[in-house]
Enzyme design. Structure first.
Site, mmCIF file in Angstrom:
data_model
loop_
_atom_site.group_PDB
_atom_site.id
_atom_site.type_symbol
_atom_site.label_atom_id
_atom_site.label_comp_id
_atom_site.label_asym_id
_atom_site.label_seq_id
_atom_site.Cartn_x
_atom_site.Cartn_y
_atom_site.Cartn_z
ATOM 1 N N ASP A 39 -4.391 0.952 0.231
ATOM 2 C CA ASP A 39 -3.111 1.227 -0.429
ATOM 3 C C ASP A 39 -3.319 2.042 -1.696
ATOM 4 O O ASP A 39 -4.422 2.085 -2.259
ATOM 5 C CB ASP A 39 -2.427 -0.094 -0.844
ATOM 6 C CG ASP A 39 -1.937 -0.896 0.355
ATOM 7 O OD1 ASP A 39 -2.208 -0.488 1.508
ATOM 8 O OD2 ASP A 39 -1.301 -1.952 0.122
ATOM 9 N N ASP A 40 -2.234 2.618 -2.150
ATOM 10 C CA ASP A 40 -2.104 3.199 -3.496
ATOM 11 C C ASP A 40 -2.742 4.582 -3.662
ATOM 12 O O ASP A 40 -2.532 5.246 -4.660
ATOM 13 C CB ASP A 40 -2.646 2.273 -4.598
ATOM 14 C CG ASP A 40 -1.860 0.971 -4.708
ATOM 15 O OD1 ASP A 40 -0.955 0.751 -3.867
ATOM 16 O OD2 ASP A 40 -2.160 0.168 -5.607
ATOM 17 N N HIS B 203 3.611 3.925 1.633
ATOM 18 C CA HIS B 203 3.560 2.798 0.698
ATOM 19 C C HIS B 203 4.687 3.019 -0.314
ATOM 20 O O HIS B 203 5.654 2.268 -0.315
ATOM 21 C CB HIS B 203 2.197 2.753 0.015
ATOM 22 C CG HIS B 203 1.915 1.460 -0.701
ATOM 23 N ND1 HIS B 203 2.342 0.242 -0.257
ATOM 24 C CD2 HIS B 203 1.227 1.204 -1.861
ATOM 25 C CE1 HIS B 203 1.958 -0.715 -1.086
ATOM 26 N NE2 HIS B 203 1.271 -0.142 -2.078
ATOM 27 N N HIS C 90 5.483 4.017 -6.625
ATOM 28 C CA HIS C 90 4.912 2.672 -6.812
ATOM 29 C C HIS C 90 5.444 2.023 -8.089
ATOM 30 O O HIS C 90 4.779 1.179 -8.703
ATOM 31 C CB HIS C 90 3.374 2.732 -6.833
ATOM 32 C CG HIS C 90 2.714 1.479 -6.329
ATOM 33 N ND1 HIS C 90 2.587 0.334 -7.082
ATOM 34 C CD2 HIS C 90 2.147 1.180 -5.117
ATOM 35 C CE1 HIS C 90 1.954 -0.596 -6.372
ATOM 36 N NE2 HIS C 90 1.692 -0.091 -5.163
ATOM 37 N N HIS D 275 -7.840 -1.119 -1.783
ATOM 38 C CA HIS D 275 -7.231 -0.011 -2.536
ATOM 39 C C HIS D 275 -8.288 1.056 -2.746
ATOM 40 O O HIS D 275 -9.315 0.776 -3.375
ATOM 41 C CB HIS D 275 -6.679 -0.534 -3.872
ATOM 42 C CG HIS D 275 -5.598 -1.566 -3.710
ATOM 43 N ND1 HIS D 275 -5.871 -2.895 -3.445
ATOM 44 C CD2 HIS D 275 -4.242 -1.450 -3.730
ATOM 45 C CE1 HIS D 275 -4.713 -3.561 -3.326
ATOM 46 N NE2 HIS D 275 -3.708 -2.702 -3.490
#
Ligand code: ZN
Length: 479
Positions: free
Chosen positions: A283-284, A331, A335, A439
């Site tokens: 993720d991210d 995602h 964010h 991540h």
């Protein structure tokens, strides 16, 4: 013949007889009788214990002082006994009596022990002692003619290569024995090869690991000679021969085969075990470490899933991810929890921005997604019910969302690569199908991946990218 002379002769004879009688009478009246016991043999006899004793006896004589023909032998009686088996001083008394006279003599018999105890050493011809080491006693016994077993009284002293054994019996007799210690070294060193060095993956650095110990010289690792070489750039089996010789010329040899193995390869088309499937998710990103991660995944043909963001740029990495067979899902563009969970409209606007970048880099919109914070997040609770709404709407939009059931812990719990590795390998062993949260924006996460992938492949796991319907992994919705 002259009668006078005859007469004179007659008187002379009578006279002589008379004188003789008188002399005899005088002698008899002045005679003094004595009774004497005389020992035969020595008055003091010393006898070794345990030997036979024969009494030499004694004689007694009854004797007048000047009438020898009145002398006679008299019977002697002996009293006392000798125990030849017991040390001591014994007295034997000889007595005689005759005509009111009596006499006695004594003899002393000393039963003694003059024999020293005998020490017998046990000795094995094959036995030896290392130079400089203390002699290890092989055993001994001590026996004494009188005291019996004296083994426990033996005193031993080791000095200048000689062991001296001394034992004294109850009579003070000293028995001695000596043993010359045989110094030698007939044992070769022991070579120990560490199993860790038995195999290596091609391209890795290989370091040999072994040790050698000698019973006398101690650590002789530095003297080990190794014949043979390991070429880690080429797969194959390499034979190494190890030789170690101690200071006394005892030689040990050892051999091992070092296998330079091909790197394990993931084969998502043919999973080895359907209950050992791993979906690595990142993720991210993309971020500055994503390229490095993609190189590692490529090396092992591992296919992963990237839930991407637009936070850090690197959008070209999204195209590389897709090209190299990884799954790409949305995602979030920003964010930014405050922003995206402010309303469903805000969420889907942010989603569309990210999906546009995905289309641009992969040629098609995403069909999979992951909510920032996961569907179970409570960070969105400032907007009650938003997650329930978004989860429902995702379904309506034909999107599949994925949470995770294994966490690498890299979102705050740890920054240590080994801990990340440990969390993942512990976690995947609890699941038949693991969706692992990682991540790719953290260097320590990327640095943990090679070790993690190797462990998983060596243990029969298969990595697959997430495709719609591949796995269901939903957290309970809390808002
Ligand atoms: Zn996130």
């Amino acid at each position: 013949m002259n009668p006078v002379f005859r007469l004179e002769k007659k008187y002379l004879i009578l006279c002589l007889i008379g004188i003789g009688l008188i002399v005899f009478l005088i002698l008899e009246l002045t005679n003094k009788y004595s009774l004497t016991v005389a020992l035969q043999g020595d008055p003091v006899i010393t006898l070794e214990v345990g030997t036979e004793y024969k009494d030499p006896g004694a004689k007694a004589r009854y004797k007048g002082s000047h009438l020898p023909f009145r002398n006679r032998k008299v019977k002697v009686t002996a009293a006392g006994s000798v125990d030849v088996n017991k040390l001591g001083t014994y007295t034997i008394t000889y007595k005689a009596s005759h005509r009111g006279l009596s006499s006695q003599k004594t003899r002393t018999v000393k039963v003694v022990d003059t024999q020293a105890p005998v020490i017998t050493l046990k000795s094995d011809a094959d036995n030896y002692t290392l130079p400089g080491a203390e002699y290890k006693e092989e055993g001994y016994t001590a026996k004494d003619n009188y005291d019996g077993d004296l083994t426990s009284s033996v005193e031993r002293e080791e000095k200048d290569g000689v062991v001296t054994y001394t034992v004294t019996d109850s009579s003070g007799n000293v028995g001695k024995a000596e043993r010359k210690i045989v110094y030698d070294d007939r044992t070769a060193p022991v070579i120990t090869l560490d199993k860790t060095a038995a195999s290596v993956y091609v391209g890795d650095t290989w370091e040999d690991s072994y040790s050698a110990k000698d019973d006398l010289d101690g650590d002789v690792t530095s003297s080990v000679k190794v014949d043979g070489k390991v070429d880690t750039s080429k797969e194959g089996t390499y034979v190494l021969k190890y030789t170690s010789t101690d200071a006394h010329g005892n030689t040990a040899q050892a051999e091992r085969k070092v296998v330079v193995k091909a790197l394990p390869q993931n084969d998502p088309e043919n999973p080895k075990d359907k209950n050992k499937i791993i979906y690595l998710t990142f993720d991210d990103g993309p971020g500055q470490y994503t390229a490095q991660l993609l190189d590692i995944l490529k090396k092992y043909n591992v296919k992963a899933t990237f839930f991407v963001t637009g936070q850090f740029g690197y959008s070209n990495m999204i195209s590389r991810e897709a090209q190299e067979g990884h799954a790409v899902g949305v995602h979030s563009m920003t964010h930014d929890f405050k922003k995206i969970y402010a309303s469903d409209t805000a969420y889907w606007e942010d989603f569309a921005d990210m999906d546009m970048i995905i289309v641009k880099n992969t040629g098609r919109p995403a069909s999979i997604m992951r909510f920032p914070g996961g569907s179970s997040n409570t960070i969105s609770s400032f907007n009650p019910g938003i997650m329930t709404k978004l989860v429902k709407e995702a379904g309506e939009r034909g999107l599949e969302y994925f949470d995770w059931n294994v966490s690498s812990g890299d979102a705050g719990e740890t920054q240590d690569s080994n801990q990340v590795y440990q969390n993942i390998i512990d976690g995947v062993q609890q699941q038949a199908a693991s969706v692992v949260l990682c991540h790719d924006i953290h260097p320590f996460t990327v640095n943990a991946m090679e070790k993690t992938i190797r462990w998983c492949l060596e243990n029969g796991y298969t990595f697959e990218p997430i495709t719609p319907g591949a796995v269901e992994c939903h957290h309970p919705v809390n808002n």
